[in-house]
Design an enzyme around this catalytic site. Sequence first.
Site: not given
Length: 327
Positions: A60, A129
């Site tokens: 990322e 998450h």
Amino acid sequence: MAETLFFNALREAIDEEMARDPSVLVLGEDVGHYGGSYKVTKDLCKKYGDLRLLDTPIAENSFTGMAVGAAMTGLRPIVEGMNMGFLLLAFNQISNNAGMLRYTSGGNFKIPMVIRGPGGVGRQLGAEHSQRLEAYFQAVPGLKIVACSTPTNGKGLLKSAIRNDNPVLFFEHVLLYNLKENLPAEEYLLPLDKAEVVRSGKDVTILTYSRMRHHVMQAVPALEKEGYDPEVIDLISLKPLDFETIGESIRKTHRVIIVEECMKTGGIAAELIASINERLFDELDAPVLRLSSQDIPTPYNGVLERLTIVQPQQIVEAVEKMVSGQI
């Protein structure tokens, strides 16, 4: 009008903007041939090719930094976070680079990029998450932060975000992707800095955003049945906050409840309360009340997970207490 699923509304927005402007591209993990983890970019790779739907490694910080560089050269990248929680790995690139480069370059560079993807508490996705990053980034200068909540505003806001010359963090909720709504057939754009009055009322102002808009609206029938008349405002723009709309409502109702999925400590509601007290303290008939998520990592267990976030019945009880003068 055509009935459209939320994720398809977002896909339409990207498709239309890629067709309109060849400088628009998408990059992220599995956004190309796989079509995105939630199918927001499904089949766009076939239409626009591998270089405009760029599959990246699981890194990322690297691909977000690359997107910042692409934006500096005049491209309009859309970065998809497969799950927004993992964009914490790119915090430096988003804050020190994307957010600040237009200013630190003396205006020589624009950073027209969108960082979007699913976040929020889903259904047993586990702590990593289930992140809500809006409060993490709210203090970063130079960023616009938008939280969509319906297929209609999702499409119109995403198109506006792609056309904006500043970096936009675009939050989608993982549990809203299958919502259906009739979308206008003609092209439309929505402002990135305006809240939406979802329901007009006179008793109390309820400020909310993202998935919690729907929890609030689930509570409304029970409140109406008991004779309460709440005004519901979907903030949409989390940075900057639309205090014109917020202030107009508070001057009418004189009571405020904030319903958020963000954690209580340092959340969006905390900033809202501070700003309301600074600007509108004399308009309040009661202290501002916030209903927020528990300050704990989100449990995997489904029952415990549900207990960490605000449910419609809690909203009903909060309105009853506030309007009756118990708060």
